[in-house]
Design a protein around this motif. Structure first.
Motif, PDB file in Angstrom:
ATOM      1  N   ASN A  47       0.824  -1.194   0.000  1.00  0.00           N
ATOM      2  CA  ASN A  47       0.000   0.000   0.000  1.00  0.00           C
ATOM      3  C   ASN A  47       0.868   1.259   0.000  1.00  0.00           C
ATOM      4  O   ASN A  47       0.579   2.218  -0.715  1.00  0.00           O
ATOM      5  CB  ASN A  47      -0.934  -0.013   1.209  1.00  0.00           C
ATOM      6  CG  ASN A  47      -2.027   1.009   1.128  1.00  0.00           C
ATOM      7  OD1 ASN A  47      -1.794   2.160   0.830  1.00  0.00           O
ATOM      8  ND2 ASN A  47      -3.235   0.587   1.430  1.00  0.00           N
ATOM      9  N   LYS A  54       1.198   6.064  -7.280  1.00  0.00           N
ATOM     10  CA  LYS A  54       0.071   6.923  -7.627  1.00  0.00           C
ATOM     11  C   LYS A  54       0.487   8.389  -7.639  1.00  0.00           C
ATOM     12  O   LYS A  54       0.106   9.153  -8.521  1.00  0.00           O
ATOM     13  CB  LYS A  54      -1.089   6.712  -6.667  1.00  0.00           C
ATOM     14  CG  LYS A  54      -2.346   7.477  -7.073  1.00  0.00           C
ATOM     15  CD  LYS A  54      -3.529   7.101  -6.224  1.00  0.00           C
ATOM     16  CE  LYS A  54      -4.809   7.776  -6.651  1.00  0.00           C
ATOM     17  NZ  LYS A  54      -4.734   9.147  -7.093  1.00  0.00           N
ATOM     18  N   LYS A 103      -3.876   0.062  -9.172  1.00  0.00           N
ATOM     19  CA  LYS A 103      -5.196  -0.571  -9.327  1.00  0.00           C
ATOM     20  C   LYS A 103      -5.495  -1.548  -8.190  1.00  0.00           C
ATOM     21  O   LYS A 103      -6.654  -1.766  -7.844  1.00  0.00           O
ATOM     22  CB  LYS A 103      -5.279  -1.280 -10.672  1.00  0.00           C
ATOM     23  CG  LYS A 103      -5.394  -0.325 -11.831  1.00  0.00           C
ATOM     24  CD  LYS A 103      -5.470  -1.078 -13.143  1.00  0.00           C
ATOM     25  CE  LYS A 103      -5.646  -0.124 -14.299  1.00  0.00           C
ATOM     26  NZ  LYS A 103      -5.730  -0.858 -15.593  1.00  0.00           N
ATOM     27  N   GLN A 104      -4.447  -2.136  -7.625  1.00  0.00           N
ATOM     28  CA  GLN A 104      -4.631  -3.089  -6.528  1.00  0.00           C
ATOM     29  C   GLN A 104      -5.096  -2.390  -5.248  1.00  0.00           C
ATOM     30  O   GLN A 104      -5.861  -2.955  -4.472  1.00  0.00           O
ATOM     31  CB  GLN A 104      -3.320  -3.834  -6.283  1.00  0.00           C
ATOM     32  CG  GLN A 104      -3.431  -4.970  -5.316  1.00  0.00           C
ATOM     33  CD  GLN A 104      -2.122  -5.765  -5.241  1.00  0.00           C
ATOM     34  OE1 GLN A 104      -1.144  -5.476  -5.912  1.00  0.00           O
ATOM     35  NE2 GLN A 104      -2.110  -6.761  -4.400  1.00  0.00           N
ATOM     36  N   TYR A 105      -4.626  -1.163  -5.027  1.00  0.00           N
ATOM     37  CA  TYR A 105      -4.895  -0.490  -3.755  1.00  0.00           C
ATOM     38  C   TYR A 105      -5.819   0.729  -3.860  1.00  0.00           C
ATOM     39  O   TYR A 105      -6.257   1.254  -2.843  1.00  0.00           O
ATOM     40  CB  TYR A 105      -3.582  -0.068  -3.097  1.00  0.00           C
ATOM     41  CG  TYR A 105      -2.804  -1.231  -2.571  1.00  0.00           C
ATOM     42  CD1 TYR A 105      -3.072  -1.755  -1.307  1.00  0.00           C
ATOM     43  CD2 TYR A 105      -1.805  -1.839  -3.331  1.00  0.00           C
ATOM     44  CE1 TYR A 105      -2.361  -2.833  -0.824  1.00  0.00           C
ATOM     45  CE2 TYR A 105      -1.084  -2.923  -2.847  1.00  0.00           C
ATOM     46  CZ  TYR A 105      -1.379  -3.412  -1.586  1.00  0.00           C
ATOM     47  OH  TYR A 105      -0.674  -4.491  -1.101  1.00  0.00           O
ATOM     48  N   TYR A 106      -6.103   1.201  -5.074  1.00  0.00           N
ATOM     49  CA  TYR A 106      -6.938   2.391  -5.253  1.00  0.00           C
ATOM     50  C   TYR A 106      -8.054   2.113  -6.236  1.00  0.00           C
ATOM     51  O   TYR A 106      -7.884   1.348  -7.179  1.00  0.00           O
ATOM     52  CB  TYR A 106      -6.113   3.579  -5.779  1.00  0.00           C
ATOM     53  CG  TYR A 106      -5.146   4.117  -4.765  1.00  0.00           C
ATOM     54  CD1 TYR A 106      -5.532   5.117  -3.892  1.00  0.00           C
ATOM     55  CD2 TYR A 106      -3.851   3.611  -4.665  1.00  0.00           C
ATOM     56  CE1 TYR A 106      -4.653   5.601  -2.936  1.00  0.00           C
ATOM     57  CE2 TYR A 106      -2.971   4.092  -3.712  1.00  0.00           C
ATOM     58  CZ  TYR A 106      -3.377   5.088  -2.858  1.00  0.00           C
ATOM     59  OH  TYR A 106      -2.521   5.571  -1.923  1.00  0.00           O
ATOM     60  N   LYS A 107      -9.157   2.803  -6.049  1.00  0.00           N
ATOM     61  CA  LYS A 107     -10.246   2.743  -7.017  1.00  0.00           C
ATOM     62  C   LYS A 107      -9.943   3.776  -8.082  1.00  0.00           C
ATOM     63  O   LYS A 107      -9.989   4.977  -7.823  1.00  0.00           O
ATOM     64  CB  LYS A 107     -11.582   3.043  -6.342  1.00  0.00           C
ATOM     65  CG  LYS A 107     -11.994   2.004  -5.335  1.00  0.00           C
ATOM     66  CD  LYS A 107     -13.268   2.392  -4.635  1.00  0.00           C
ATOM     67  CE  LYS A 107     -13.597   1.360  -3.568  1.00  0.00           C
ATOM     68  NZ  LYS A 107     -14.769   1.733  -2.791  1.00  0.00           N
ATOM     69  N   VAL A 108      -9.607   3.308  -9.275  1.00  0.00           N
ATOM     70  CA  VAL A 108      -9.279   4.235 -10.379  1.00  0.00           C
ATOM     71  C   VAL A 108     -10.127   3.941 -11.593  1.00  0.00           C
ATOM     72  O   VAL A 108     -10.676   2.900 -11.741  1.00  0.00           O
ATOM     73  CB  VAL A 108      -7.781   4.182 -10.756  1.00  0.00           C
ATOM     74  CG1 VAL A 108      -6.942   4.787  -9.664  1.00  0.00           C
ATOM     75  CG2 VAL A 108      -7.333   2.773 -11.073  1.00  0.00           C
TER      76      VAL A 108
END
Length: 108
Positions: A47, A54, A103-108
């Motif tokens: 994370n 990011k 993409k694994q840790y955030y809503k994009v």
């Protein structure tokens, strides 16, 4: 890094710099409660690096991140983060892997 439902508990810390063309991570550390087999939360380190990726992406640097790995963690960073070992302790996260982490840790 904190969780919204546990605002008084630090899960991990990240020190970084925005440099020309990439983000440099000086230090990324999970809290001791997130070490070993009895860790409270999984993925804290990922994370932290996802945040660095990011930030690099949002700054127009395509997610490029560089850092110095502790020797015993080089192989882990290659497997978990998709980072590339470029010699010595130097590691780089390239755009494709950065986007995967984001993409694994955030809503994009």
């Amino acid at each position: 890094m904190i969780k919204s439902d546990e605002p008084d508990i630090i899960q991990g810390l990240l020190s970084l710099s925005d440099l020309e063309g990439y983000v440099y991570v000086h230090l990324a550390e999970s809290a001791p409660i997130n070490f070993g087999t009895d860790k409270l939360h999984e993925g804290v380190g990922g994370n932290l690096f996802a945040y660095a990726c990011k930030r690099s992406w949002d700054d127009g640097n395509e997610g490029f991140v560089s850092f110095q790995a502790k020797t015993k963690l080089i192989t882990r960073y290659e497997k978990v983060l998709g980072a590339v070992h470029t010699g010595g302790h130097n590691m780089i996260i390239y755009p494709q892997e950065a986007l995967f982490l984001i993409k694994q840790y955030y809503k994009v």
